[in-house]
Design an enzyme around this catalytic site. Structure first.
Site, short mmCIF file in Angstrom:
data_model
loop_
_atom_site.label_atom_id
_atom_site.label_comp_id
_atom_site.label_asym_id
_atom_site.label_seq_id
_atom_site.Cartn_x
_atom_site.Cartn_y
_atom_site.Cartn_z
N HIS A 65 45.81 37.32 27.76
CA HIS A 65 45.57 35.62 27.65
C HIS A 65 45.43 34.97 29.23
O HIS A 65 45.96 34.57 29.98
CB HIS A 65 47.03 35.13 27.39
CG HIS A 65 47.17 33.69 27.41
ND1 HIS A 65 46.27 32.67 27.17
CD2 HIS A 65 48.43 32.82 27.55
CE1 HIS A 65 46.75 31.59 27.10
NE2 HIS A 65 47.85 31.70 27.56
N CYS A 97 47.19 25.98 28.48
CA CYS A 97 46.55 27.07 28.03
C CYS A 97 45.75 26.59 26.71
O CYS A 97 45.31 27.19 26.25
CB CYS A 97 47.88 27.96 27.45
SG CYS A 97 49.00 28.43 28.86
#
Lengths: 131, 388
Positions: free
Chosen positions: B334, B84
């Protein structure tokens, strides 16, 4: 993931599961006393390369846990299930808590290693059961 | 050393567009970034591109040249993968290239296509950011990993689920005016507490959504900005990166993120600031507990105190140091590979007065962006400052 996946072993890891199934789980330890898990050639803490297998204590203690309701596909039939991190001597392990009601899992619970299987895939899973 | 300026940025809307390819998403973000900046495509000397799960979601590797082509730039391109934190690491390398004079103009971006995998498939794909042998095969998911950290935090420092709920409520509130956000909807504390559990104590509203989206920024040297008369009032003045052991159980602390602390200390020292200089922050709140750990790692809150920051109004829009005025990962969404760059884009807009929420930080000069990979085995921190 191919259909043959279960036929191919992960050297180091599968031997560890074999040993744990026989009640002989171990950690790797360097001359400076740093514990780690296989497969490993180098101590991740200090770079030492002479790692030796040391037996884990029979029981460990849960340091944190969670009950998972939304799993990956490999644990679809297992959910809800408890996952915990437990300390066994020089290392911590992550495992699925089995052999007890989910409500009874708590920090500080004394557990032993029990190699179980995923209800979904039949693959071996590192588990903990109350000692 | 050359100074690094944010010349322009572009974001797609973040959300549920399972049919859109990442190349199409990134093309859209890049078009906006070029229009916003006034930089011409032929001046781009490199594309640094973040993506995490393209092999799984699109059966596609080797994204660099594909994305350069999509953006219409004739430049060498490299993909960055740090889970991420993928595009945070891309930003960091772009900053270093420009500083050392290697390049004057770098296109930095990222994209992720996720919703085509469905919830179970995306959960499986996200899990590969953890240790496959020792974590994933034991049934640990990513929400599960952060739940383990939340439980450890409660045990060590106190706090309860309701404290975390305030983080979710705050970030949804912040996203109301963000037209790029996946959720532009207010929620209440009870919505969070009564939501279906994902991995206890975390529930559906403690978790960021699964998102599709892309982000792009054009970073340029100060020389290039002045020679081309660009409007680039925000500089990246500090960069830092930290690392840690891959598996959560191998970390010294289960309820802290030292990799982010190291990245923050490095970035603050690089910029010549300390935490008290930070006016506004965009942090990696993939789960509500992650925002707590992030603001403690960045020294915006003392260890053990971050849990009450949202509840007590220190990090709300009208608080001392607003955190995630964009809505954060929680409400903005996200799309993993896009997140680090999108934080830079949002922060630059907040500081330059161009963000719908800029009114809350009208006097702000210094912002910080925190991007984390895995259970924070990777972290990047960047300091952005308004050019005096």
């Amino acid at each position: 993931m191919s259909d043959d996946e279960s036929a191919v072993q992960d050297a180091g890891f599968d031997e560890w599961l074999d040993a744990a199934e026989s009640g002989e789980a171990y950690a790797l330890e360097c001359p400076n006393g740093h514990g780690s898990l296989p497969p490993r050639r180098v101590c991740p803490d200090c770079g030492a390369t002479d790692l030796e297998e040391v037996p884990l204590p029979d029981t460990g203690e849960i340091e944190t846990f969670t009950v998972t309701h939304v799993p990956t596909p490999a644990f679809e039939e297992d959910a809800p299930y408890a996952t915990a991190i437990a300390r066994f001597g020089p290392v911590r392990l992550t495992g699925q808590v089995v052999g007890t009601d989910l409500e009874t899992v708590e920090n500080g619970l004394e557990v032993e290693i029990e190699i179980t299987v995923s209800e979904t895939t039949g693959e071996r899973v590192l588990g903990f059961s109350p000692a | 050393m050359h100074d690094v300026r944010v010349a322009g940025a572009g974001l797609t809307a973040f959300g549920h567009t399972p049919e859109r390819t990442s190349r199409d998403l990134f093309a859209e973000a890049s078009i906006t970034a070029f229009e916003d900046s006034g930089v011409s495509r032929e001046d781009v000397e490199a594309l640094l591109y973040g993506n995490f799960m393209g092999e799984l979601s699109e059966h596609q590797g080797h994204h660099g040249p594909l994305m350069a082509e999509a953006a219409g730039v004739q430049a060498p391109a490299t993909r960055y993968e740090s889970a991420c934190a993928s595009s945070g690491t891309a930003v960091r390398d772009a900053v270093m290239r420009i500083r050392n004079g290697e390049d004057d103009v770098v296109l930095v971006g990222g994209a992720e296509r996720m919703t085509n995998l469905g919830t179970a498939g995306a959960t499986e794909a996200l899990a590969i950011a953890a240790d496959d042998l020792w974590e994933v095969r034991a049934g640990m998911t990513f929400p599960g990993a952060y739940a383990l950290m939340a439980q450890a935090y409660f045990d060590e420092y106190g706090g309860e689920h309701e404290d975390l709920a305030h983080v979710a409520v705050k970030n949804h509130e912040n996203a109301l005016s963000n037209e790029k956000a996946q959720y532009q909807s207010a929620i209440e504390i009870d919505d969070v507490l009564e939501a279906p559990p994902v991995s206890e104590p975390l529930g559906l509203y403690d978790s960021c959504p699964i998102s599709d989206g892309a982000a792009a920024v054009l970073l340029v040297s100060d020389d290039y900005a002045s020679q081309n008369d660009l409007d680039a009032p925000v500089r990246i003045s500090g960069t830092g990166q930290g690392g840690d052991r891959m598996a959560l159980h191998d970390r010294e602390y289960l309820a802290r993120s030292p990799a982010a602390r190291d990245a923050g200390e490095e970035a603050y020292a690089d910029a010549g600031i300390d935490a008290s200089d930070v006016d506004v922050a965009e942090v990696h709140d993939c789960f509500t507990i992650a925002e707590v750990l992030a603001i403690e790692a960045l020294d915006l809150e003392s260890v053990g105190e971050g849990i009450s920051a949202a509840r007590d109004g220190r990090t709300t829009a009208d608080g001392d140091t607003p955190v995630n005025l964009s809505g954060g990962l929680k409400a903005k969404g996200h799309p993993v590979g896009a997140t680090g760059v999108s934080q830079i884009a949002e922060l630059a807009d907040l500081l330059s007065g161009e963000h719908p929420n800029s009114e809350f930080v009208a006097d702000a000069t210094t912002g910080v962006a925190h991007n984390a990979g895995g259970t924070v085995a990777s972290a990047t921190v960047h300091v952005l400052e308004v050019v005096a």
